[in-house]
Write a protein that holds these residues in place. Structure first.
Motif, short mmCIF file in Angstrom:
data_model
loop_
_atom_site.label_atom_id
_atom_site.label_comp_id
_atom_site.label_asym_id
_atom_site.label_seq_id
_atom_site.Cartn_x
_atom_site.Cartn_y
_atom_site.Cartn_z
N LEU A 307 0.83 -1.21 0.00
CA LEU A 307 0.00 0.00 0.00
C LEU A 307 0.86 1.25 0.00
O LEU A 307 0.62 2.20 -0.76
CB LEU A 307 -0.94 0.00 1.21
CG LEU A 307 -2.12 -0.97 1.18
CD1 LEU A 307 -2.94 -0.82 2.46
CD2 LEU A 307 -3.00 -0.74 -0.03
N SER A 308 1.86 1.27 0.87
CA SER A 308 2.75 2.42 0.95
C SER A 308 3.55 2.60 -0.34
O SER A 308 3.72 3.72 -0.84
CB SER A 308 3.70 2.25 2.14
OG SER A 308 4.54 3.38 2.27
N ILE A 309 4.00 1.49 -0.89
CA ILE A 309 4.76 1.53 -2.14
C ILE A 309 3.90 2.10 -3.26
O ILE A 309 4.35 2.93 -4.07
CB ILE A 309 5.28 0.12 -2.51
CG1 ILE A 309 6.32 -0.34 -1.49
CG2 ILE A 309 5.86 0.11 -3.92
CD1 ILE A 309 6.75 -1.78 -1.65
N TYR A 310 2.64 1.69 -3.30
CA TYR A 310 1.74 2.13 -4.37
C TYR A 310 1.55 3.64 -4.35
O TYR A 310 1.70 4.32 -5.38
CB TYR A 310 0.39 1.43 -4.24
CG TYR A 310 -0.61 1.88 -5.27
CD1 TYR A 310 -0.63 1.32 -6.54
CD2 TYR A 310 -1.53 2.90 -4.99
CE1 TYR A 310 -1.53 1.76 -7.51
CE2 TYR A 310 -2.43 3.34 -5.94
CZ TYR A 310 -2.44 2.76 -7.21
OH TYR A 310 -3.32 3.20 -8.15
N TYR A 311 1.20 4.19 -3.19
CA TYR A 311 0.89 5.62 -3.18
C TYR A 311 2.15 6.46 -3.41
O TYR A 311 2.11 7.52 -4.05
CB TYR A 311 0.15 6.02 -1.90
CG TYR A 311 1.00 6.53 -0.77
CD1 TYR A 311 1.56 7.81 -0.80
CD2 TYR A 311 1.23 5.75 0.36
CE1 TYR A 311 2.33 8.28 0.24
CE2 TYR A 311 2.00 6.22 1.40
CZ TYR A 311 2.55 7.49 1.34
OH TYR A 311 3.32 7.96 2.37
N LYS A 312 3.30 5.97 -2.93
CA LYS A 312 4.54 6.73 -3.13
C LYS A 312 4.93 6.75 -4.60
O LYS A 312 5.42 7.77 -5.11
CB LYS A 312 5.66 6.14 -2.27
CG LYS A 312 5.49 6.44 -0.78
CD LYS A 312 6.60 5.85 0.05
CE LYS A 312 6.40 6.19 1.52
NZ LYS A 312 7.47 5.60 2.37
N ASN A 313 4.75 5.64 -5.29
CA ASN A 313 5.04 5.61 -6.73
C ASN A 313 4.19 6.62 -7.49
O ASN A 313 4.65 7.23 -8.45
CB ASN A 313 4.78 4.21 -7.30
CG ASN A 313 5.87 3.23 -6.94
OD1 ASN A 313 6.99 3.63 -6.57
ND2 ASN A 313 5.59 1.94 -7.04
N GLN A 314 2.96 6.82 -7.04
CA GLN A 314 2.05 7.75 -7.71
C GLN A 314 2.29 9.21 -7.32
O GLN A 314 2.16 10.11 -8.16
CB GLN A 314 0.60 7.37 -7.37
CG GLN A 314 0.15 6.01 -7.87
CD GLN A 314 -0.11 6.02 -9.37
OE1 GLN A 314 -0.34 7.06 -9.97
NE2 GLN A 314 -0.07 4.84 -9.98
N LEU A 315 2.65 9.46 -6.06
CA LEU A 315 2.60 10.82 -5.54
C LEU A 315 3.93 11.40 -5.07
O LEU A 315 3.99 12.59 -4.72
CB LEU A 315 1.61 10.89 -4.37
CG LEU A 315 0.18 10.44 -4.65
CD1 LEU A 315 -0.63 10.43 -3.36
CD2 LEU A 315 -0.49 11.34 -5.68
N ASP A 316 4.99 10.61 -5.07
CA ASP A 316 6.26 11.07 -4.48
C ASP A 316 6.76 12.39 -5.07
O ASP A 316 7.26 13.26 -4.35
CB ASP A 316 7.34 9.99 -4.65
CG ASP A 316 7.60 9.28 -3.33
OD1 ASP A 316 6.93 9.61 -2.34
OD2 ASP A 316 8.48 8.40 -3.28
N LYS A 317 6.63 12.57 -6.37
CA LYS A 317 7.13 13.79 -7.00
C LYS A 317 6.36 15.02 -6.53
O LYS A 317 6.94 16.09 -6.32
CB LYS A 317 7.06 13.66 -8.52
CG LYS A 317 8.04 12.62 -9.07
CD LYS A 317 7.93 12.49 -10.58
CE LYS A 317 8.90 11.44 -11.11
NZ LYS A 317 8.79 11.26 -12.58
N LEU A 318 5.04 14.85 -6.38
CA LEU A 318 4.24 15.97 -5.86
C LEU A 318 4.60 16.28 -4.42
O LEU A 318 4.71 17.45 -4.02
CB LEU A 318 2.75 15.63 -5.95
CG LEU A 318 2.03 15.79 -7.29
CD1 LEU A 318 0.53 15.65 -7.08
CD2 LEU A 318 2.36 17.11 -7.94
N ILE A 319 4.73 15.22 -3.62
CA ILE A 319 5.06 15.40 -2.20
C ILE A 319 6.39 16.12 -2.05
O ILE A 319 6.52 17.05 -1.23
CB ILE A 319 5.09 14.03 -1.48
CG1 ILE A 319 3.68 13.43 -1.45
CG2 ILE A 319 5.64 14.17 -0.07
CD1 ILE A 319 3.64 11.98 -0.99
N ALA A 320 7.38 15.71 -2.83
CA ALA A 320 8.70 16.34 -2.75
C ALA A 320 8.65 17.80 -3.19
O ALA A 320 9.26 18.68 -2.56
CB ALA A 320 9.69 15.55 -3.63
N TYR A 321 7.90 18.08 -4.26
CA TYR A 321 7.78 19.46 -4.75
C TYR A 321 7.09 20.35 -3.71
O TYR A 321 7.52 21.48 -3.47
CB TYR A 321 7.01 19.49 -6.07
CG TYR A 321 7.04 20.83 -6.75
CD1 TYR A 321 8.08 21.17 -7.60
CD2 TYR A 321 6.02 21.77 -6.53
CE1 TYR A 321 8.11 22.42 -8.23
CE2 TYR A 321 6.05 23.02 -7.15
CZ TYR A 321 7.10 23.33 -7.99
OH TYR A 321 7.13 24.57 -8.60
#
Length: 395
Positions: A307-321
Motif C-alpha cells: 500500500l505504501s509503495i503504491y501511493y509513493k510511486n504515484q505521488l512522491d514527486k508531488l510530495i517532494a515538490y
C-alpha cells in the motif's frame, strides 16, 4: 436516560407550577437544580442547570438580562417564583423571548416550598445517575467481556430490567481530537445527556455509556423498518449534537444492524473500526461500516507494505515538490479529483483564482507526466491519495 424539562411535568409538586413559555425547549436536559442568589450566574453554572429565581436577588426589571444570560449559558430552564411582593407575575417580554429562544420558563406560586421542589428534582436526578451506573455496568460487560461470556451478558439484561429487542446496532459519537482535554471532560457528559434526550423524544430504545472521549450508543428495536429509521435519525442528529457541543468535528460511526443480539459485539467492533478510519480521512464526519466501500478493504490490508509503495510511486514527486516549495499541489489534486474535474468548484473549494488553479494543474501534469483528462489516471491518483490519508503518512 436523562432528566429533561418535560419530565418535570410528571412530578407531584409541578402540577401546581405552570409552564409559561418555551414549550419547544422541553427536551433540554437538567443536570441539577440551582437557586440564584447573586446578580449574575455565569460564574456559578456549567450549563444544563434548572435555575430558580425568588425575586429577592433579582427584581422584575432584572429578569430580561437574566434570561439572556440563561440562554447564553445553555441552562435547561428557568423557574420564577411569582405572586409575591417581589415578582407578582411574569412580564410579557419574558414570555415572548423565552418562546422565541425555545427556552422553558416556569411560573411557580410563592406558596410552594422551594426546598420541596428542589428535593424532588434532586431525587429524580440521583435515581437517573444510579440507572446510568447500571447501564454502564451492563454495556461494559456486554461489549468488553470475553466472547465466551457474551450470552451470559445478554441473559443478565433481563435480570437488570434492561430490554433488548431482536434488532440492534451500536453507534459511537466521538469528540474531536483537536479539543483540549479539559474541554472534552466537560463535554462528554453533556453529549451523553443530549443523545439520551433526543432518543427519548423519538421513543428510541437506547443505552449509552461514556468511554474515552466517546459516547457509545446501543439501539434496540423489535422490527427492521423501525431500527432503520432510528439509524437514519441518529445520522441526521449528528449536526445538531455537534452544534450543542461546540464541536464541528464531532464524529459518528455506526456498526451494522444485526438481527441476533449475539452480534451486538460485532456491531460495536465495526463501529470502532469505522471510527478509526474516519479519524484518518478528510471531511468524513458520519459513516456506516457497511457503506465504507474501499476503506473496509484497506482496513484488512493496512499492514501490507505494498500500500505504501503504491501511493509513493504515484505521488512522491508531488510530495517532494510541495515540501520544497509549499505549493499545495497535492491538496489541489485532491480537491480537483473530489469535484470530478470541475474547475469552478475546485477553485471555490480552494479559495483560489481560476487561473491559479489552471497553473497548478498544468504543473501537476508536468511533474507526474500524467494526463488528468484520462479517467484511469484520475482513478489511480485518487486511490493513491486515499491510501496515503488512510495510512496517515505525513511527508
Amino acid at each position: 436516560m436523562s432528566i429533561t424539562c418535560k419530565d418535570l411535568l410528571q412530578l407531584k409538586l409541578f402540577k401546581n407550577i405552570t409552564l409559561a413559555a418555551g414549550a419547544e425547549g422541553l427536551s433540554h436536559v437538567i443536570t441539577w437544580p440551582y437557586v440564584a442568589q447573586t446578580d449574575t450566574i455565569s460564574d456559578w453554572v456549567h450549563g444544563g442547570e434548572l435555575l430558580f429565581v425568588t425575586g429577592i436577588a433579582h427584581t422584575e426589571n432584572m429578569l430580561p438580562e437574566l434570561l439572556e444570560e440563561c440562554i447564553r449559558k445553555k441552562l435547561a430552564g428557568l423557574v420564577i417564583l411569582t405572586g409575591s411582593e417581589y415578582i407578582s407575575q411574569l412580564p410579557p417580554y419574558i414570555i415572548h423571548r423565552a418562546d422565541e429562544a425555545k427556552f422553558p420558563v416556569f411560573a411557580m406560586p410563592w406558596e410552594i416550598k422551594l426546598i420541596d421542589v428542589t428535593r424532588e428534582i434532586t431525587n429524580l436526578i440521583v435515581y437517573d445517575q444510579l440507572e446510568r451506573k447500571k447501564i454502564r455496568r451492563f454495556l461494559g460487560y456486554l461489549l468488553f467481556s470475553p466472547v465466551a461470556e457474551l450470552q451470559q451478558a445478554i441473559d443478565n439484561a433481563a435480570l437488570e430490567t434492561i430490554t433488548i429487542h431482536k434488532y440492534n446496532f451500536v453507534a459511537i459519537f466521538s469528540l474531536s481530537q483537536i479539543l483540549p482535554a479539559a474541554e472534552k471532560d466537560t463535554l462528554e457528559e453533556k453529549l451523553q445527556q443530549q443523545i439520551d434526550a433526543l432518543c427519548q423524544a423519538q421513543n428510541i430504545l437506547s443505552y449509552t455509556m461514556i468511554y474515552g472521549s466517546s459516547v457509545i450508543v446501543l439501539v434496540s428495536a423489535a422490527d427492521k423498518q423501525q431500527i432503520n429509521k432510528q439509524q437514519l435519525f441518529l445520522k441526521n442528529a449528528r449536526a445538531a449534537l455537534s452544534s450543542f457541543c461546540n464541536d464541528e468535528h464531532l464524529l459518528l460511526a455506526l456498526g451494522t444492524i444485526y438481527k441476533d443480539p449475539k452480534n451486538i459485539r460485532s456491531s460495536y467492533e465495526e463501529a470502532l473500526s469505522t471510527l478509526h478510519i474516519m479519524q484518518k480521512m478528510r471531511d468524513l464526519t458520519t459513516a456506516c461500516y457497511q457503506e465504507l466501500g474501499i476503506y473496509r478493504l484497506l482496513l484488512q490490508l493496512q499492514e501490507n507494505e505494498e500500500l505504501s509503495i503504491y501511493y509513493k510511486n504515484q505521488l512522491d514527486k508531488l510530495i517532494a515538490y510541495d515540501k520544497d516549495n509549499a505549493a499545495g499541489l497535492l491538496d489541489t489534486l485532491a480537491a480537483y479529483l473530489e469535484t470530478r474535474g470541475n474547475i469552478t468548484r475546485t477553485a471555490q473549494k480552494l479559495y483560489i483564482h481560476r487561473n491559479t488553479l489552471l497553473y497548478r494543474l498544468n504543473k501537476i501534469q508536468e511533474l507526474l507526466h500524467k494526463d488528468l483528462d484520462d479517467a484511469r489516471t484520475c482513478m489511480e491518483l485518487y486511490l493513491a491519495i486515499i491510501i496515503k490519508d488512510f495510512l496517515n503518512h505525513e511527508e
